[in-house]
Enzyme design. Sequence first.
Site, PDB file in Angstrom:
ATOM      1  N   ASN A 122       0.872  -1.179   0.000  1.00 35.57           N
ATOM      2  CA  ASN A 122       0.000   0.000   0.000  1.00 35.57           C
ATOM      3  C   ASN A 122       0.908   1.228   0.000  1.00 35.57           C
ATOM      4  O   ASN A 122       1.481   1.570   1.034  1.00 35.57           O
ATOM      5  CB  ASN A 122      -0.898  -0.016   1.250  1.00 35.57           C
ATOM      6  CG  ASN A 122      -1.704   1.264   1.405  1.00 35.57           C
ATOM      7  OD1 ASN A 122      -1.838   2.034   0.465  1.00 35.57           O
ATOM      8  ND2 ASN A 122      -2.248   1.479   2.600  1.00 35.57           N
TER       9      ASN A 122
ATOM     10  N   LYS B 187       0.165   4.223  -0.203  1.00 39.14           N
ATOM     11  CA  LYS B 187      -0.487   5.416   0.382  1.00 39.14           C
ATOM     12  C   LYS B 187      -0.239   6.626  -0.530  1.00 39.14           C
ATOM     13  O   LYS B 187      -0.150   6.464  -1.746  1.00 39.14           O
ATOM     14  CB  LYS B 187       0.015   5.663   1.804  1.00 39.14           C
ATOM     15  CG  LYS B 187      -0.035   4.415   2.679  1.00 39.14           C
ATOM     16  CD  LYS B 187       0.080   4.737   4.139  1.00 39.14           C
ATOM     17  CE  LYS B 187       0.257   3.462   4.933  1.00 39.14           C
ATOM     18  NZ  LYS B 187      -0.099   3.609   6.317  1.00 39.14           N
TER      19      LYS B 187
ATOM     20  N   HIS C 209      -9.632   1.158   4.801  1.00 34.48           N
ATOM     21  CA  HIS C 209      -8.367   1.360   5.518  1.00 34.48           C
ATOM     22  C   HIS C 209      -8.624   2.284   6.705  1.00 34.48           C
ATOM     23  O   HIS C 209      -9.428   3.219   6.618  1.00 34.48           O
ATOM     24  CB  HIS C 209      -7.321   1.967   4.579  1.00 34.48           C
ATOM     25  CG  HIS C 209      -5.937   1.927   5.139  1.00 34.48           C
ATOM     26  ND1 HIS C 209      -5.517   2.835   6.084  1.00 34.48           N
ATOM     27  CD2 HIS C 209      -4.901   1.075   4.932  1.00 34.48           C
ATOM     28  CE1 HIS C 209      -4.263   2.538   6.418  1.00 34.48           C
ATOM     29  NE2 HIS C 209      -3.864   1.483   5.731  1.00 34.48           N
TER      30      HIS C 209
ATOM     31  N   GLU D  83      -7.071   4.665   7.851  1.00 38.64           N
ATOM     32  CA  GLU D  83      -6.851   6.102   7.597  1.00 38.64           C
ATOM     33  C   GLU D  83      -8.082   6.726   6.952  1.00 38.64           C
ATOM     34  O   GLU D  83      -8.405   7.891   7.204  1.00 38.64           O
ATOM     35  CB  GLU D  83      -5.587   6.278   6.732  1.00 38.64           C
ATOM     36  CG  GLU D  83      -4.330   5.975   7.555  1.00 38.64           C
ATOM     37  CD  GLU D  83      -3.137   5.477   6.762  1.00 38.64           C
ATOM     38  OE1 GLU D  83      -3.138   5.568   5.519  1.00 38.64           O
ATOM     39  OE2 GLU D  83      -2.177   4.983   7.403  1.00 38.64           O
TER      40      GLU D  83
ATOM     41  N   GLU E 262      -5.871  -5.124  10.459  1.00 39.31           N
ATOM     42  CA  GLU E 262      -4.851  -4.107  10.670  1.00 39.31           C
ATOM     43  C   GLU E 262      -5.142  -3.367  11.976  1.00 39.31           C
ATOM     44  O   GLU E 262      -5.941  -2.413  11.991  1.00 39.31           O
ATOM     45  CB  GLU E 262      -4.879  -3.099   9.514  1.00 39.31           C
ATOM     46  CG  GLU E 262      -4.527  -3.697   8.173  1.00 39.31           C
ATOM     47  CD  GLU E 262      -3.866  -2.665   7.270  1.00 39.31           C
ATOM     48  OE1 GLU E 262      -2.751  -2.924   6.816  1.00 39.31           O
ATOM     49  OE2 GLU E 262      -4.443  -1.586   7.065  1.00 39.31           O
TER      50      GLU E 262
ATOM     51  N   GLY F 137       2.012   2.077  10.788  1.00 37.63           N
ATOM     52  CA  GLY F 137       2.966   3.166  10.648  1.00 37.63           C
ATOM     53  C   GLY F 137       3.618   3.589  11.955  1.00 37.63           C
ATOM     54  O   GLY F 137       4.274   4.625  12.019  1.00 37.63           O
TER      55      GLY F 137
ATOM     56  N   SER G 166       2.978  -2.401  10.436  1.00 42.47           N
ATOM     57  CA  SER G 166       4.429  -2.420  10.665  1.00 42.47           C
ATOM     58  C   SER G 166       5.073  -3.778  10.370  1.00 42.47           C
ATOM     59  O   SER G 166       5.960  -4.212  11.095  1.00 42.47           O
ATOM     60  CB  SER G 166       4.756  -1.945  12.090  1.00 42.47           C
ATOM     61  OG  SER G 166       4.325  -0.601  12.266  1.00 42.47           O
TER      62      SER G 166
HETATM   63  C1  PEP Z   1      -0.977   0.058   5.910  1.00 41.23           C
HETATM   64  O1  PEP Z   1      -0.894   1.166   5.444  1.00 41.23           O
HETATM   65  O2  PEP Z   1      -1.931  -0.656   5.597  1.00 41.23           O
HETATM   66  C2  PEP Z   1       0.073  -0.417   6.806  1.00 41.23           C
HETATM   67  C3  PEP Z   1      -0.051  -1.586   7.348  1.00 41.23           C
HETATM   68  O3  PEP Z   1       1.124   0.437   7.027  1.00 41.23           O
HETATM   69  P1  PEP Z   1       2.519   0.076   7.751  1.00 41.23           P
HETATM   70  O4  PEP Z   1       3.013  -1.219   7.154  1.00 41.23           O
HETATM   71  O5  PEP Z   1       3.415   1.220   7.411  1.00 41.23           O
HETATM   72  O6  PEP Z   1       2.246  -0.046   9.203  1.00 41.23           O
END
Ligand code: PEP
Length: 246
Positions: free
Chosen positions: A9, A11, A93, A95, A164, A170, A208
């Site tokens: 992803n 982003k 997601h 976000e 998630e 992040g 992460s």
């Molecule tokens: C994500 O954006 O779905 C995500 C898991 O980000 P990160 O791997 O940076 O935590």
Amino acid sequence: MRKKLVVGNWKMHGNRAANAALLGALKEAGPWTAEVAVCVPFPYLTETALALTGQQVLLGAQDCSSHEQGAYTGEVSSAMLSDLGCRFVIVGHSERRAYHHESDQLVADKAKAALAHGVTPIVCVGETLAEREAGQTEVVVKRQLAAVIHTLTHCIGEIVLAYEPVWAIGTGLTATPEQAQAVHAVLRKQLQAASQKADAMRILYGGSVKADNAAQLFAQPDIDGGLIGGASLKAADFAAICRAAM
Ligand code: PEP
């Protein structure tokens, strides 16, 4: 046996030059036995589709409209994503749930719109730190998934689910393999009650994931790959995660 899936992803990162370099490096790093995809920002879908021609890496987007078409300025329909060769689209997601106030029902409607055009929705669910600390993890993820099950009914077996935990995205904090597996098992059970295809469905972990923790996470019985944010922007890291899924 479920085939592992690793999805990057990107982003709101990248530019044409950086994307070309990243995709070129990924081409060199493959092939992998896992399925691999990148979900890129809308403006780069066409160019990425071209760059991925003949490659193993599949194309995806990061969001879609719940509407079919019409006067919805700024929105992108799943028909358009399909037209551009997208195989996947991320919906729900955290976000988008947090910054765009997307409800469980809107996320479910987006998943439905994607499926209607042959684009597989990667539906994200996950709890915040406050919800985890309040012992609400199961309640939250089950509520988020229930909206999608209710809306898609017999088509639920066609989605990819991604757990998630919001507190792990992040932040550098990763759920332990045991913590992640426990939630994945809850989600699998909920899917089993709704679909005969549940055992064949892929449930990804995101939050992460890095080259050095991916293998342990992917070794869990109900973790079928990863949704990768930050680490998907560095070809060597993303390639190592894809290797960990083999
Ligand atoms: C994500 O954006 O779905 C995500 C898991 O980000 P990160 O791997 O940076 O935590």
